[in-house]
Write an enzyme that holds these catalytic residues in place. Structure first.
Site, PDB file in Angstrom:
ATOM      1  CG  ASP A  62      79.532  25.884  48.712  1.00 41.35           C
ATOM      2  OD1 ASP A  62      78.336  26.180  48.502  1.00 41.35           O
ATOM      3  OD2 ASP A  62      80.272  26.572  49.437  1.00 41.35           O
ATOM      4  CG  HIS A 127      79.667  29.439  46.860  1.00 41.06           C
ATOM      5  ND1 HIS A 127      80.367  30.310  46.060  1.00 41.06           N
ATOM      6  CD2 HIS A 127      80.125  29.653  48.118  1.00 41.06           C
ATOM      7  CE1 HIS A 127      81.211  31.013  46.784  1.00 41.06           C
ATOM      8  NE2 HIS A 127      81.094  30.624  48.039  1.00 41.06           N
ATOM      9  CG  HIS A 244      86.921  26.615  51.680  1.00 45.68           C
ATOM     10  ND1 HIS A 244      87.140  27.180  50.445  1.00 45.68           N
ATOM     11  CD2 HIS A 244      85.588  26.380  51.751  1.00 45.68           C
ATOM     12  CE1 HIS A 244      85.987  27.298  49.798  1.00 45.68           C
ATOM     13  NE2 HIS A 244      85.031  26.823  50.577  1.00 45.68           N
TER      14      HIS A 244
END
Length: 624
Positions: A62, A127, A244
């Site tokens: 990502d 992503h 995260h």
């Protein structure tokens, strides 16, 4: 400079690796306040590479927020990498494995046309995974341009065989395994079927083994995460991307026999959702290796925008008696909480001049009844210029009551609280599943597969695949029409029963089988559409009692009409000759006619249900 606290560690034998993950370049890049946050944090990460004079930079996926980053995003990314990672500093790390097998090209610091001081090695995440024609990702572009060494990419999803990148500096040998993102359900199944294999190095006891992957680590339901127990025990260290919340701890250790591996979870460098985990301090990591020993040192990021997250339960607060002006009391109480959070954010500022000024504030508020709810956007306007997110400073949820849960469990309640059903959702896909499952039986999807819808939403959100919804809808429609045409359904009840069986078969299929069905139906529908457009003909279907259907063909320029003129001047138009009889059209049997009527009815049902679903879903607030 971080010291290794061990005089026996020679710098010639010590490999320094800077580790970061989930950079999400381009997140909210068009936002006037937060648009530069991801780029500022990325520059700080790369500046640590120079400050600590590392041997390489390792990214856990990502790097970009979208699979198709904007030109501006690619420009800023390229600019930062050239600024910090290019130079004449010699690289003391030798690459021993097959470069074409690891990176599909020569590693950039051995390219004679490039001067690299701090090489970047990266896998892709969910992503920035490959998408579109040729399955080319943004990392492929950075790789071919020599900016990043991209590894761990897969083309065969039936089995995964991971070959390590072998690096050596002095007497320290590192075998680096890369596992770019795969759908968690697919990867979990591959692990269960023993179809994920790791190629081991000869004289493996001399090598320090690291795996970097990008998957769900937290338990998000059966087969929707990767358990640490399925990873091989020969690993010394695992770098876990995708999650995260930063969970890194300073440690100095050496793995002993029969011990489990140590996990480094760097977390993201920018808050992409206003959740509690994102409010934890952000870090990247300095890893120092000396033979089989290692030191992990967290490096706090000082340019990250301050973020304060608080949970408030109104029933636990002393707001006075219920009644007049209760709504106003709640708003005033929450205003004070926001001001307190702003003051708290000011106290945790790092003092770095590049750190954004306005903080992120999120209050998760649980209220008891409608009298305590109000317009959140209007409330947020009180803090324009004071916080970075005035439009979503609040998230309001109705407080769950024990009796409500009992009523839903016993079926006494006729009204389904959709918000409560979706409150526990950890992502948009889970929220959609919870929403559809909470619908009454007569309002649930009758044709579309819920799994296909959620995956379409994910592809639209992450990959910007703007055509995904049309392809999924057309594929479902084609599959169900074919399902009906193969049956003997004639009455409305029989058609509904066939639709129910079709839906059950789609729901029962696993993710891979469902994808195969949808892809095949989509291709078939596309082929038939192209054939119809090429022939330029339309078939008028009549009932069995009427005359046989006729075929009308479109003509090009110059086709004769009933009163058309000839080229010769004053020439009389000859009488039209009797048309040549055309072969009889295909006779529509009752079964065929009923099926075609059913197909038309199915299209009408799909359109009406889609419209109703859009109206109902507008009542649901979806947050990251």
């Amino acid at each position: 400079m971080v010291q290794n606290d061990d005089d026996s560690w020679s710098s010639d034998d010590t490999m320094r690796v800077l580790i970061a993950s989930d950079i999400h370049l381009g997140y909210l890049e068009n936002d006037a306040v937060r648009g530069e946050d991801s780029f500022i944090a990325f520059e700080e990460v790369l500046s640590f590479a120079v400050q600590y004079d590392v041997d390489l930079v390792l990214l856990g996926g990502d790097l970009f927020d979208h699979a198709k980053p904007s030109p501006s995003c690619m420009f800023k990314c390229t600019q930062a990498i050239r600024k910090y990672c290019f130079g004449d500093k010699p690289i003391n790390v030798e690459l021993l494995s097959d470069q074409l097998e690891n990176f599909s090209r020569t590693v950039n610091y051995e390219d004679p046309n490039l001067n690299i001081s701090y090489p970047i090695l990266s896998i892709h995440g969910n992503h920035d995974d490959p998408v579109g024609q040729g399955s080319v990702s943004s990392l492929d572009i950075l790789s071919i341009s020599g900016l990043v060494n991209y590894f761990g990419k897969w083309t065969d999803y039936t089995q995964v065989r991971i070959s390590p990148v072998l690096l050596q500096k002095g007497e320290t040998k590192l075998s680096l395994y890369g596992l770019s993102h795969l759908k968690d359900q697919r990867l979990a199944r591959l692990f269960a079927e023993k179809k994920v294999t790791f190629e081991l190095v000869e004289d493996g006891n001399d090598w320090f083994n690291i795996l970097v992957l990008h998957q769900n680590r937290a338990d998000r339901g059966p087969n929707n995460y990767i358990s640490e127990n399925v990873l091989p025990n020969f690993l010394d260290l695992v770098v876990w991307g995708h999650e995260h919340d930063s969970q890194v701890f300073a440690t100095k250790d050496v793995k002993r026999e029969n011990e489990s591996f140590f996990v480094i979870q760097p977390g993201s460098t920018v808050a992409t959702s206003l959740a509690a985990g994102e409010a934890l301090p952000k870090h990247c990591v300095l890893l120092q290796l000396h033979k089989k020993e290692y030191i992990v040192t967290p490096l706090p990021l000082k340019t990250v925008r301050p973020f304060i997250f608080k949970t408030i339960v109104l029933s636990e607060e002393n707001l006075g008696d219920e009644g007049v002006n209760e709504n106003e009391k709640v708003q005033n109480f929450l205003k004070d909480k926001v001001y307190e959070a702003i003051k708290e954010a000011e106290e945790i500022r790092s003092g770095d001049p590049k750190q954004p000024t306005l903080p992120l504030i999120r209050l998760s508020v649980f209220y008891e009844h409608d009298g305590q709810d109000f317009n959140r956007v209007r409330f947020g306007q009180n803090f324009n210029g004071l916080i970075a997110n005035p439009n979503d400073v609040l998230i309001m949820k109705r407080e769950k009551k024990i009796r409500d849960r009992k009523e839903r469990a016993t079926g006494d309640s006729e009204d389904v609280d959709i918000g409560s059903a979706a409150a526990e959702a950890t992502d948009v896909e889970s929220l959609l599943r919870a929403y559809y499952e909470a619908q009454p039986q007569d309002r649930r999807l009758a044709v579309l597969s819920v799994r296909a819808v959620t995956e379409a939403v994910r592809d639209f959100t992450l990959k910007r695949d703007e055509d995904i919804f049309r392809r999924v809808l057309d594929a479902h429609k084609k599959h169900c029409v074919d399902f009906l045409l193969e049956s003997n359904a004639e009455t409305a009840e029989e058609v509904n029963e066939r639709m129910r069986l079709c839906k059950e078969s789609l729901d029962a299929a696993d993710a891979e089988r469902l994808n195969t069905i949808i892809t095949a139906a989509a291709k078939k529908a596309e082929v038939e559409t192209k054939k119809g457009a090429k022939k330029g003909e339309s078939i008028v279907v009549s009932s069995d009692e009427e005359a046989p259907p006729t075929v009308t063909r479109s003509r090009g320029r110059g086709a004769r009409g009933g009163s058309g003129r000839g080229r010769g001047r004053g020439r009389v138009q000859p009488a039209a000759s009797p048309p040549t009889p055309s072969p009889p059209a295909e006779r529509r049997t009752p079964r065929r006619a009923a099926a075609e009527k059913s197909a038309t009815k199915l299209q009408t049902i799909i359109a009406s249900r889609s419209l109703r679903t859009r109206r109902e879903s507008s009542d649901i607030e979806i947050s990251d």
